[in-house]
Design a protein around this motif. Structure first.
Motif, mmCIF file in Angstrom:
data_model
loop_
_atom_site.group_PDB
_atom_site.id
_atom_site.type_symbol
_atom_site.label_atom_id
_atom_site.label_comp_id
_atom_site.label_asym_id
_atom_site.label_seq_id
_atom_site.Cartn_x
_atom_site.Cartn_y
_atom_site.Cartn_z
ATOM 1 N N ARG A 609 0.819 -1.218 0.000
ATOM 2 C CA ARG A 609 0.000 0.000 0.000
ATOM 3 C C ARG A 609 0.850 1.265 0.000
ATOM 4 N N GLU A 610 1.927 1.278 0.785
ATOM 5 C CA GLU A 610 2.752 2.481 0.862
ATOM 6 C C GLU A 610 3.454 2.777 -0.464
ATOM 7 N N HIS A 611 3.796 1.696 -1.204
ATOM 8 C CA HIS A 611 4.442 1.900 -2.507
ATOM 9 C C HIS A 611 3.447 2.466 -3.519
ATOM 10 N N LEU A 612 2.263 1.879 -3.547
ATOM 11 C CA LEU A 612 1.234 2.367 -4.456
ATOM 12 C C LEU A 612 0.791 3.779 -4.064
ATOM 13 N N GLY A 613 0.696 4.044 -2.767
ATOM 14 C CA GLY A 613 0.323 5.379 -2.318
ATOM 15 C C GLY A 613 1.328 6.427 -2.763
ATOM 16 N N ALA A 614 2.619 6.098 -2.669
ATOM 17 C CA ALA A 614 3.656 7.032 -3.120
ATOM 18 C C ALA A 614 3.545 7.271 -4.621
ATOM 19 N N ALA A 615 3.298 6.190 -5.373
ATOM 20 C CA ALA A 615 3.175 6.310 -6.831
ATOM 21 C C ALA A 615 1.978 7.180 -7.204
ATOM 22 N N LEU A 616 0.849 6.986 -6.531
ATOM 23 C CA LEU A 616 -0.340 7.795 -6.808
ATOM 24 C C LEU A 616 -0.096 9.272 -6.489
ATOM 25 N N ALA A 617 0.613 9.525 -5.410
ATOM 26 C CA ALA A 617 0.900 10.911 -5.033
ATOM 27 C C ALA A 617 1.787 11.589 -6.078
ATOM 28 N N LEU A 618 2.807 10.866 -6.556
ATOM 29 C CA LEU A 618 3.687 11.455 -7.567
ATOM 30 C C LEU A 618 2.942 11.608 -8.893
ATOM 31 N N TRP A 619 2.114 10.621 -9.245
ATOM 32 C CA TRP A 619 1.339 10.755 -10.477
ATOM 33 C C TRP A 619 0.413 11.971 -10.409
ATOM 34 N N LYS A 620 -0.195 12.202 -9.243
ATOM 35 C CA LYS A 620 -1.077 13.363 -9.102
ATOM 36 C C LYS A 620 -0.309 14.645 -9.406
ATOM 37 N N TYR A 621 0.930 14.739 -8.929
ATOM 38 C CA TYR A 621 1.723 15.937 -9.219
ATOM 39 C C TYR A 621 1.963 16.062 -10.718
ATOM 40 N N CYS A 622 2.265 14.938 -11.363
ATOM 41 C CA CYS A 622 2.526 14.965 -12.807
ATOM 42 C C CYS A 622 1.264 15.324 -13.583
ATOM 43 N N GLU A 623 0.132 14.780 -13.155
ATOM 44 C CA GLU A 623 -1.116 15.123 -13.845
ATOM 45 C C GLU A 623 -1.467 16.589 -13.635
ATOM 46 N N ASP A 624 -1.301 17.087 -12.422
ATOM 47 C CA ASP A 624 -1.562 18.502 -12.171
ATOM 48 C C ASP A 624 -0.585 19.378 -12.955
ATOM 49 N N SER A 625 0.648 18.899 -13.141
ATOM 50 C CA SER A 625 1.606 19.627 -13.978
ATOM 51 C C SER A 625 1.124 19.681 -15.418
ATOM 52 N N ALA A 626 0.659 18.551 -15.919
ATOM 53 C CA ALA A 626 0.146 18.506 -17.287
ATOM 54 C C ALA A 626 -1.050 19.433 -17.447
ATOM 55 N N ARG A 627 -1.896 19.483 -16.406
ATOM 56 C CA ARG A 627 -3.049 20.388 -16.452
ATOM 57 C C ARG A 627 -2.588 21.835 -16.481
ATOM 58 N N TYR A 628 -1.555 22.148 -15.708
ATOM 59 C CA TYR A 628 -1.020 23.511 -15.684
ATOM 60 C C TYR A 628 -0.415 23.881 -17.037
ATOM 61 N N ILE A 629 0.245 22.922 -17.689
ATOM 62 C CA ILE A 629 0.938 23.182 -18.951
ATOM 63 C C ILE A 629 -0.004 23.117 -20.147
ATOM 64 N N PHE A 630 -0.810 22.051 -20.200
ATOM 65 C CA PHE A 630 -1.622 21.794 -21.392
ATOM 66 C C PHE A 630 -3.117 22.002 -21.168
ATOM 67 N N GLY A 631 -3.545 22.050 -19.896
ATOM 68 C CA GLY A 631 -4.928 21.807 -19.521
ATOM 69 C C GLY A 631 -5.998 22.414 -20.382
ATOM 70 N N GLU A 632 -5.957 23.713 -20.655
ATOM 71 C CA GLU A 632 -7.059 24.340 -21.359
ATOM 72 C C GLU A 632 -6.757 24.472 -22.848
ATOM 73 N N ARG A 633 -6.219 23.406 -23.405
ATOM 74 C CA ARG A 633 -6.029 23.302 -24.854
ATOM 75 C C ARG A 633 -6.683 22.007 -25.292
ATOM 76 N N THR A 634 -7.081 21.980 -26.538
ATOM 77 C CA THR A 634 -7.766 20.795 -27.037
ATOM 78 C C THR A 634 -6.880 19.927 -27.905
ATOM 79 N N GLY A 635 -5.764 20.483 -28.381
ATOM 80 C CA GLY A 635 -4.952 19.768 -29.354
ATOM 81 C C GLY A 635 -5.390 20.066 -30.770
#
Length: 730
Positions: A609-635
């Protein structure tokens, strides 16, 4: 006039420009349909017959993409050399020298007006509101060889080669010039200038402008406004950055709107593409900072977290930059053994990531230097032989991890053919298939990948998916099987946006990467004291992790982690649209890879659980980064252009006719409907039907919305339910 109008017009026509006859001392051609005027050289004498007259030149398509940046006020003329790209063709008149800058580009006309002087625009006095005009197809400009309405001769300041500039680059440069000009025109009296500088710096720095970029912009305003304390104002920008970096309060757009008319501030933000909550509305001074992702402490688990905690106090590097690059280096060093099976796919421990930050303020290179030093101490042979850079083609990337090449060759005995063929090795290939590609200038990779015929995108996708790929070059094909390639890229946000068109988001190129926002964590003028930190215990633990991982094979969840995964899976697979949805499409596989790395660093072959929890936390940062960089674009470029227009619409939304005009009336209705449907699906725009007094049927009007995401709430709810022993609690 030194040259006859006929000779001047002939010269322009031979340059590929379309001349047009205009009455003397006038700007108006004076005849209908002049926008479609076209003439051959043999017909010139019929229009330029020796009488006093002006020579206009049609802009845009009729003249091969000729664009005129028309500087309508002296402040814009003063600031043009600071903001505009260099070009060899500039002209003006005695009272306003260098007021027309010529380029070759592909764009539509755009006008930048002072919102406080709109009422002064009339036919007798001219457009007193106009600051800068970007003029292209559908317009014409009176060129040298003519006489201005004032009686001044229009002549060349520089009559050389025109620069060819990408449309986005030129429009961005002109927009910044217009914004600086508008602020200079309304720069406050001496008593308020320092406060205005502080709040302007705060607004720009929160929008991820670098300190140097912000200081140069403020300097330009001060020069044009005659501010005597220019040097002090520039230092104010750097002072504001130090406050923001330290987490201290700093003023921003709302305060600037109290010093300078809010209509001016709103227009500046619009031109700089920094629109959000209008400055004239009440908002928090720190509005906009919430968009920057926050790293949950659960991500700093185990050996990786301990490394970050040892280095962070003594480095200006962003902790998340240290963490991500540490995990990538470890995942590559241990090689291709440990893996997680999801359906028919094997996920190994090689990661691709791009760190996005300011040119210097992101401290991306600083973070990599700290990581590399640890792994050099651990395995100097790997650091020396398996780290490379300079990706420019798929074939070149394959070559660094290529298989051996075997061929058949007739066997001879005593110089005579035996009739038997034998297998010989013509290329030994690369025995160690581990490769960590480090690209400090990832923009060059994106530009290379965008060139016609370049196979880099395809090869990168295959290396992430399976580790197997091949080139299709006829004369010397190469292939690799079982390659273990990891990638670290560094890029600035502006570079990434400029190169975005070269990134093939649809075919899955960008969603093989983690996108990570980074910035300087603190100021250490004298550096830290890393020399006093004892890394020996950490290196010993890391060596044990490497030895364990090299013997690991297929990995799995324990029972508790499996339950946790089931709860998180749907959220990882759904809930994102537009370009953000494409960029984060591989959320589940990436969480699997990250959780395996955290487990292996713990010398565990089973993900807990602690390994998966750490991975989810880091992924959340990466997803929020992607939202900050790309978020309001459609492609979709058309959809993004329409969205920009909707956000800048004054008076509330745009009708279909308005949108068609926005697109230059050269995009068919079906294409526009598709773009609007994409915006609606992504939650970025909505429409409503309005009945008007004169219209027979309702008018469809479109409005921009603020794209909302439930990612943070979902994570918080998930964290609350699964906290406890998982390590996800705050």
């Amino acid at each position: 006039m030194d040259a006859r109008p006929l000779d001047v017009a002939r010269n322009y026509l031979r340059r590929g420009w379309m001349p047009i006859p205009v009455p003397s001392k006038s700007k108006n051609p004076g005849f209908r349909g002049w926008q479609q005027f076209a003439i051959k050289e043999t017909d010139l004498p019929a229009y330029f017959n020796g009488q006093p007259q002006n020579i206009g030149v049609l802009l845009g398509e009729p003249s091969g993409g000729l664009v005129d940046v028309d500087l309508d006020c002296h402040a814009a003329v003063t600031l043009a050399p600071i903001f505009l790209p260099h070009t060899g063709a500039i002209f003006g008149r005695d009272s306003k020298r260098r007021s027309h800058w010529l380029y070759y580009s592909s764009l539509i006309t755009r006008k930048f007006r002072d919102p406080l002087k709109e009422q002064l625009a009339d036919k007798t006095e001219g457009d007193k509101a106009m600051l800068v005009e970007l003029r292209s197809t559908g317009g014409q400009t009176i060129f040298p060889g003519s006489v201005h309405e004032s009686g001044e001769a229009i002549s060349w300041d520089a009559d050389g080669d025109l620069a060819r500039v990408e449309a986005k680059e030129l429009e961005s440069a002109v927009a910044r010039l217009a914004a600086a000009t508008l602020l200079a025109r309304h720069w406050p009296a001496k008593g308020s200038r320092q406060d205005a500088t502080l709040s302007l710096a705060g607004g720009l720095l929160r929008a991820e402008w670098s300190d140097d970029e912000t200081a140069r912009f403020i300097k330009a305003i001060c020069v044009a406004a005659g501010d005597e304390e220019t040097r002090s104002r520039m230092e104010t920008a750097r002072y504001t950055l130090r406050k923001l970096t330290a987490g201290a309060h700093a003023t921003g757009w709302p305060t600037l709107a109290k010093i300078i008319d809010p209509r001016v501030v709103d227009k500046v933000r619009e031109w700089l593409d920094l629109r959000g909550t209008p400055a004239s509305e009440k908002s928090s001074e720190v509005a906009g900072q919430s968009a920057w992702p926050e790293l949950h402490q659960a991500a700093l688990y185990g050996v990786a977290g301990d490394f970050v905690r040892l280095v962070e106090p003594h480095s200006e590097a962003d902790p998340v930059a240290l963490l991500v690059q540490f995990l990538i280096a470890f995942g590559n060093l241990i090689g291709r053994g440990a893996h997680f099976v999801a359906e028919a796919d094997k996920h190994f421990t090689n990661l691709f990531a791009v760190l996005v930050g300011g040119t210097s303020t992101g401290r991306k290179g600083t973070a990599w230097g700290q990581v590399k030093r640890i792994f050099e101490a651990l395995d100097d042979a790997w650091a020396r032989d398996c780290i490379a850079g300079g990706m420019s083609s798929g074939e070149g990337l394959i070559y660094n991890v290529r298989d051996a090449v075997h061929s058949t060759k007739p066997i001879k005995a005593d110089g005579r053919a035996t009739g038997v063929d034998g297998v010989v090795i013509t290329d030994k290939g690369v025995e160690d298939k581990r490769l960590l590609v480090f690209e400090g200038e990832f923009a060059s990779v994106l530009r290379a990948q965008g060139r016609e015929g370049n196979t880099l995108s395809m090869v990168i996708r295959n290396l992430w998916d399976t580790g197997d790929t091949r080139s299709m070059v006829k004369n010397s094909p190469t292939r690799t099987t079982g390659a273990h390639v990891s990638i670290i890229g560094h890029i600035t946000k502006d570079e990434l946006r400029a190169c975005l068109d070269a990134v093939d988001s649809v075919n899955g190129y960008v969603n093989r990467f983690l996108w990570v926002c980074t910035r300087r964590s603190k100021f250490l003028p004298r550096g830290g004291q890393l020399s006093k930190v004892d890394f020996a215990p950490l290196i010993l633990r890391l060596r044990e992790s490497v030895d364990f991982s090299r013997g690991a094979g297929e990995m799995s969840f324990d029972e508790a982690a499996g339950v946790m995964w089931d709860a998180a899976y749907v959220g990882l697979e759904t809930g994102r649209t537009g370009l953000l949805g494409k960029v984060t499409q591989r959320a589940s596989p990436y969480v699997l890879r990250l959780s395996c790395l955290y487990a292996l660093l713990d010398c565990a072959g089973t993900v807990r659980r602690e390994h998966l929890g750490a991975a989810l936390a880091l992924w959340k940062y990466c997803e929020d980064s992607a939202r900050y960089i790309f978020g309001e674009r459609t492609g979709d470029r058309l959809a993004d252009d329409i969205l920009s227009g909707l956000r800048g619409a004054e008076g509330g939304g745009l009708t279909r006719t308005d949108i068609s005009n926005l697109c230059g009336r050269n995009v068919n209705a079906e294409r526009i409907s598709g773009a609007l449907a994409s915006l609606a699906e992504a939650g970025l725009a909505y429409s409503r039907n309005e009945r008007t007094e004169h219209a027979k049927r309702p008018v469809e009007r479109w409005f921009a919305t603020v794209g909302q995401s439930s990612m943070t709430n979902e994570f918080n709810e998930f964290n609350e339910v699964n906290g406890g022993a998982s390590g996800l609690s705050s």
